[in-house]
Design a protein around this motif. Structure first.
Motif, short mmCIF file in Angstrom:
data_model
loop_
_atom_site.label_atom_id
_atom_site.label_comp_id
_atom_site.label_asym_id
_atom_site.label_seq_id
_atom_site.Cartn_x
_atom_site.Cartn_y
_atom_site.Cartn_z
N ALA A 8 -53.50 54.34 44.54
CA ALA A 8 -54.46 53.49 43.84
C ALA A 8 -55.35 52.71 44.80
CB ALA A 8 -53.71 52.51 42.92
N GLY A 9 -55.12 52.86 46.10
CA GLY A 9 -55.93 52.16 47.09
C GLY A 9 -55.43 50.77 47.44
N ASP A 10 -54.25 50.39 46.92
CA ASP A 10 -53.66 49.09 47.28
C ASP A 10 -53.16 49.17 48.72
OD1 ASP A 10 -54.02 48.18 44.66
OD2 ASP A 10 -52.04 48.89 44.04
N VAL A 11 -53.58 48.19 49.53
CA VAL A 11 -53.19 48.15 50.93
C VAL A 11 -52.32 46.91 51.16
CG1 VAL A 11 -54.01 47.98 53.32
CG2 VAL A 11 -55.29 49.34 51.66
N LYS A 12 -51.21 47.10 51.86
CA LYS A 12 -50.32 45.99 52.20
C LYS A 12 -50.04 46.04 53.69
CE LYS A 12 -47.93 45.81 47.76
NZ LYS A 12 -48.65 44.71 47.24
N THR A 13 -49.99 44.86 54.30
CA THR A 13 -49.62 44.75 55.71
C THR A 13 -48.47 43.77 55.81
OG1 THR A 13 -51.91 45.15 56.36
CG2 THR A 13 -50.45 44.19 58.02
N PHE A 14 -47.43 44.14 56.53
CA PHE A 14 -46.26 43.27 56.67
C PHE A 14 -45.54 43.59 57.97
CE2 PHE A 14 -45.23 46.94 54.00
CZ PHE A 14 -44.21 47.54 54.74
N ARG A 15 -44.67 42.65 58.34
CA ARG A 15 -43.82 42.83 59.52
C ARG A 15 -42.38 42.90 59.05
NH1 ARG A 15 -42.95 38.99 64.85
NH2 ARG A 15 -42.09 40.64 66.14
N ILE A 16 -41.63 43.82 59.60
CA ILE A 16 -40.22 43.97 59.25
C ILE A 16 -39.39 43.10 60.19
CG2 ILE A 16 -38.29 45.58 59.05
CD1 ILE A 16 -40.41 47.78 58.53
N VAL A 17 -38.70 42.12 59.59
CA VAL A 17 -37.94 41.14 60.38
C VAL A 17 -36.54 40.96 59.77
CG1 VAL A 17 -40.01 39.90 61.14
CG2 VAL A 17 -38.86 39.21 59.03
N GLY A 18 -35.75 40.10 60.39
CA GLY A 18 -34.42 39.81 59.89
C GLY A 18 -34.46 38.88 58.70
N PRO A 19 -33.38 38.84 57.92
CA PRO A 19 -33.35 38.01 56.70
C PRO A 19 -33.54 36.51 56.97
CG PRO A 19 -31.26 39.17 57.02
CD PRO A 19 -32.18 39.62 58.09
N GLU A 20 -33.20 36.05 58.16
CA GLU A 20 -33.35 34.62 58.48
C GLU A 20 -34.81 34.24 58.74
OE1 GLU A 20 -30.82 32.72 58.01
OE2 GLU A 20 -29.55 34.47 57.71
N GLU A 21 -35.69 35.22 58.89
CA GLU A 21 -37.08 34.96 59.26
C GLU A 21 -38.06 34.99 58.10
OE1 GLU A 21 -38.28 36.85 63.17
OE2 GLU A 21 -36.53 38.07 62.61
N ILE A 22 -37.63 35.42 56.92
CA ILE A 22 -38.59 35.62 55.83
C ILE A 22 -38.92 34.34 55.08
CG2 ILE A 22 -38.03 38.05 55.51
CD1 ILE A 22 -36.37 37.24 53.07
N TYR A 23 -38.24 33.26 55.39
CA TYR A 23 -38.50 32.00 54.71
C TYR A 23 -39.50 31.19 55.50
CZ TYR A 23 -34.30 33.62 52.49
OH TYR A 23 -33.40 34.40 51.83
N GLY A 24 -40.26 30.37 54.81
CA GLY A 24 -41.24 29.52 55.49
C GLY A 24 -42.65 29.88 55.12
N GLU A 25 -43.54 29.60 56.05
CA GLU A 25 -44.96 29.75 55.76
C GLU A 25 -45.45 31.20 55.84
OE1 GLU A 25 -44.46 29.18 60.14
OE2 GLU A 25 -43.77 28.00 58.45
N ARG A 26 -44.69 32.10 56.44
CA ARG A 26 -45.12 33.49 56.58
C ARG A 26 -44.84 34.26 55.30
NH1 ARG A 26 -47.09 35.05 61.73
NH2 ARG A 26 -47.89 36.67 60.39
N LYS A 27 -45.88 34.73 54.65
CA LYS A 27 -45.74 35.52 53.43
C LYS A 27 -45.86 37.02 53.73
CE LYS A 27 -45.41 31.86 50.95
NZ LYS A 27 -44.11 31.26 51.02
N ASP A 28 -46.20 37.37 54.97
CA ASP A 28 -46.38 38.77 55.32
C ASP A 28 -45.19 39.33 56.10
OD1 ASP A 28 -46.93 37.16 57.49
OD2 ASP A 28 -48.80 38.15 58.04
N TYR A 29 -44.04 38.65 56.00
CA TYR A 29 -42.80 39.14 56.60
C TYR A 29 -41.91 39.67 55.48
CZ TYR A 29 -43.50 36.96 61.23
OH TYR A 29 -43.95 36.62 62.47
N ILE A 30 -41.26 40.81 55.71
CA ILE A 30 -40.27 41.30 54.75
C ILE A 30 -38.96 41.56 55.49
CG2 ILE A 30 -42.01 42.30 53.22
CD1 ILE A 30 -41.08 45.09 54.21
N SER A 31 -37.87 41.42 54.78
CA SER A 31 -36.55 41.61 55.37
C SER A 31 -36.27 43.09 55.61
CB SER A 31 -35.49 41.04 54.44
OG SER A 31 -34.20 41.39 54.90
#
Length: 165
Positions: A97-120
């Motif tokens: 559908a042309g939806d583009v997503k950008t994210f960083r793969i990190v540990g579960p302890e890092e996904i909280y906080g101001e970063r919305k582009d981190y995934i566990s």
């Protein structure tokens, strides 16, 4: 004791938070609590009760950080990762559908906080895209069914503190 993965950046943030809470914030709040306690009747002393609650919150967080940090395994960038998606990668994906997503793969302890582009690393999206290459398709199982995605780009932060940098 299970080992949990974390990026060097994430570990440094947790260490910085611990040091701030223990060396700066806690002594500051302790002084306020001591001063408020010296005023006498603590039952109706808002300064005392409020700051005592903050002190308990600080102590809980410090306890958690001291418990979790020895279990963390720092994963630094390695040149062998280039060209494939592994822990710590920044990935840009696109669907039909042309939806583009950008994210960083990190540990579960890092996904909280101001970063919305981190995934566990434990998320369905991260699990599905691991070891994929640019221009490769992959399927993510979601509650709505299977979704097809396409890897547009992969990059790694080769930050300071990593061996060989």
């Amino acid at each position: 004791m299970a080992t949990k993965l974390i990026t060097r950046e994430g570990y440094n943030k947790l260490k910085q938070e611990h040091d701030y809470l223990w060396n700066e914030k806690r002594p500051e709040i302790t002084k306020i609590v001591s001063w408020a306690a010296s005023l006498g009747d603590r039952s109706e002393n808002a300064d005392y009760t409020f700051n005592k609650r903050i002190l308990r919150q600080i102590d809980r967080r410090v306890h958690f950080l001291r418990k979790i940090m020895p279990q963390l395994q720092i994963v630094d960038y390695s040149p062998q990762q280039e060209g494939r998606v592994f822990f710590g990668a920044w990935v840009e994906i696109e669907n039909d559908a042309g939806d583009v997503k950008t994210f960083r793969i990190v540990g579960p302890e890092e996904i909280y906080g101001e970063r919305k582009d981190y995934i566990s690393i434990d998320s369905p999206m991260a699990r599905a895209v691991l070891k994929k290459q640019v221009d490769e398709e992959f399927v993510v199982k979601t509650p709505e069914g299977e979704k097809m995605w396409f890897v547009n780009s992969i990059r790694y932060e080769k930050g300071e503190g990593a061996p060989g940098q």
